[in-house]
Design an enzyme around this catalytic site. Structure first.
Site, PDB file in Angstrom:
ATOM      1  N   CYS A 149     -30.321  -1.086  23.150  1.00  0.00           N
ATOM      2  CA  CYS A 149     -29.202  -1.531  22.306  1.00  0.00           C
ATOM      3  C   CYS A 149     -28.657  -2.901  22.679  1.00  0.00           C
ATOM      4  O   CYS A 149     -28.307  -3.692  21.796  1.00  0.00           O
ATOM      5  CB  CYS A 149     -28.088  -0.492  22.288  1.00  0.00           C
ATOM      6  SG  CYS A 149     -27.162  -0.324  23.835  1.00  0.00           S
ATOM      7  N   HIS A 170     -23.119   1.914  24.756  1.00  0.00           N
ATOM      8  CA  HIS A 170     -23.830   1.577  23.526  1.00  0.00           C
ATOM      9  C   HIS A 170     -23.127   0.392  22.871  1.00  0.00           C
ATOM     10  O   HIS A 170     -21.898   0.313  22.868  1.00  0.00           O
ATOM     11  CB  HIS A 170     -23.863   2.761  22.565  1.00  0.00           C
ATOM     12  CG  HIS A 170     -24.587   2.474  21.291  1.00  0.00           C
ATOM     13  ND1 HIS A 170     -25.883   2.003  21.273  1.00  0.00           N
ATOM     14  CD2 HIS A 170     -24.195   2.553  19.987  1.00  0.00           C
ATOM     15  CE1 HIS A 170     -26.266   1.825  20.024  1.00  0.00           C
ATOM     16  NE2 HIS A 170     -25.261   2.138  19.230  1.00  0.00           N
ATOM     17  N   ASP A 218     -25.211  -1.366  13.423  1.00  0.00           N
ATOM     18  CA  ASP A 218     -25.705  -0.596  14.564  1.00  0.00           C
ATOM     19  C   ASP A 218     -27.231  -0.662  14.569  1.00  0.00           C
ATOM     20  O   ASP A 218     -27.915   0.299  14.237  1.00  0.00           O
ATOM     21  CB  ASP A 218     -25.220   0.852  14.460  1.00  0.00           C
ATOM     22  CG  ASP A 218     -25.491   1.658  15.719  1.00  0.00           C
ATOM     23  OD1 ASP A 218     -26.007   1.074  16.695  1.00  0.00           O
ATOM     24  OD2 ASP A 218     -25.200   2.872  15.735  1.00  0.00           O
TER      25      ASP A 218
END
Length: 294
Positions: free
Chosen positions: A80, A117, A137
């Site tokens: 991420c 995250h 995202d």
């Protein structure tokens, strides 16, 4: 040259033509909602999620040139912080207002996990503040295909994959009623909370801190085995160690078990990740050593 104080995402250093070619976007790049959705979909379905650098014995480098060399210049992916770092720089280069956020993964968790995250709060330039911003995202590995509006409880269906963004309460002793957000995804048995996050701005230096834990701690889920994902409009491919699953929008799943020697071919065929000969040997050594220890 002005001093880099760490506030922005260094969009001026992005090789935009190379990035657009990597994700297969040949459309408009004007900083509109339509472009944002198209780039999000292109990025998510083109660059895989993977933590292989840890298995290969190398640090995960979040310098923009290193990320571009790996995710754009090579048939590799990242996790991420790499994905979000790159996407933030691209969006900043195009003129979007970009603010990073830190999320706490709850999907499959039996206890409270650290906020590790990365997500993005994005507005096209000139968008009125009374209109909802967009949540990007691109670094979770399993969608969403396109951004979600910051609109409480709005459910979206993206080619059969369901997502919902809704407000929730964050854990904050100083302000117990602080409103945060939750991202949910639709599963075979209904909606499942994926991660939560507060509206606190996160900077590049924070990424470095989170990245160090994720890539080095024995308590990190990413230091013990390969975890690779490739998301498309038709299927989600996941490699967890030597076990592979393919999940479809209707919730059906196919599962496969591979040998260590199969992994380079599986990575290339199903995930678009090609390792050179030296890295193939490093990955095999890691896997066999870990299998003996476990």
């Amino acid at each position: 040259m002005s001093e880099d104080l760490g506030y922005g995402w260094q969009g001026d250093l992005v090789d935009l033509p190379a990035y657009l070619e990597r994700v297969g976007h040949d459309g408009d790049v004007a900083p509109t909602v339509a472009t944002l959705c198209a780039l999000h979909r292109a990025h998510t379905t083109s660059i895989p999620f993977e933590n292989l650098e840890i298995m290969l014995g190398r640090p995960v480098d979040l310098a923009l040139d290193a990320i571009q060399a790996k995710l754009v210049g090579r048939p590799r992916g990242g996790y991420c912080f790499e994905h979000t770092r790159l996407f933030a720089a691209v969006l900043e280069r195009l003129g979007y207002e970009v603010i990073a956020l830190a999320g706490r993964v709850t999907l499959g968790a039996r206890k409270i996990l650290p906020s590790t995250h990365a997500l993005l709060h994005v507005r096209p330039p000139g968008q009125p503040l009374d209109e909802p911003a967009w949540l990007c995202d691109v670094g979770f590995g399993s969608g969403p295909l396109e951004p979600l509006r910051f609109r409480d409880g709005e459910e979206v269906d993206q080619d059969g994959w369901g997502f919902r963004l809704q407000q929730g309460r964050t854990v904050n002793a100083w302000s117990p009623n602080t409103v945060g957000w939750e991202l949910h995804q639709r599963g075979p048995d209904g909606w499942v909370q994926r991660h939560t996050f507060a509206m606190n701005e996160t900077f590049r230096v924070d990424f470095e801190l989170y990245n160090y834990f994720i890539s080095t701690s024995p308590n990190s889920p990413f230091t013990t085995r390969p975890f690779v994902q490739k998301f498309t409009r038709d299927a989600l491919y996941v490699l967890d160690g030597t076990n592979e699953s393919v999940t479809y929008p209707d919730g059906s799943v196919k599962q496969y078990s591979h040998s260590v020697d199969d992994l380079p071919e599986v990575l290339a065929k199903d995930f678009g990740i090609v390792l050179d000969d030296a890295d193939v040997l490093r990955l095999a050594d890691f896997m066999r050593t870990h299998q003996k220890e476990s």
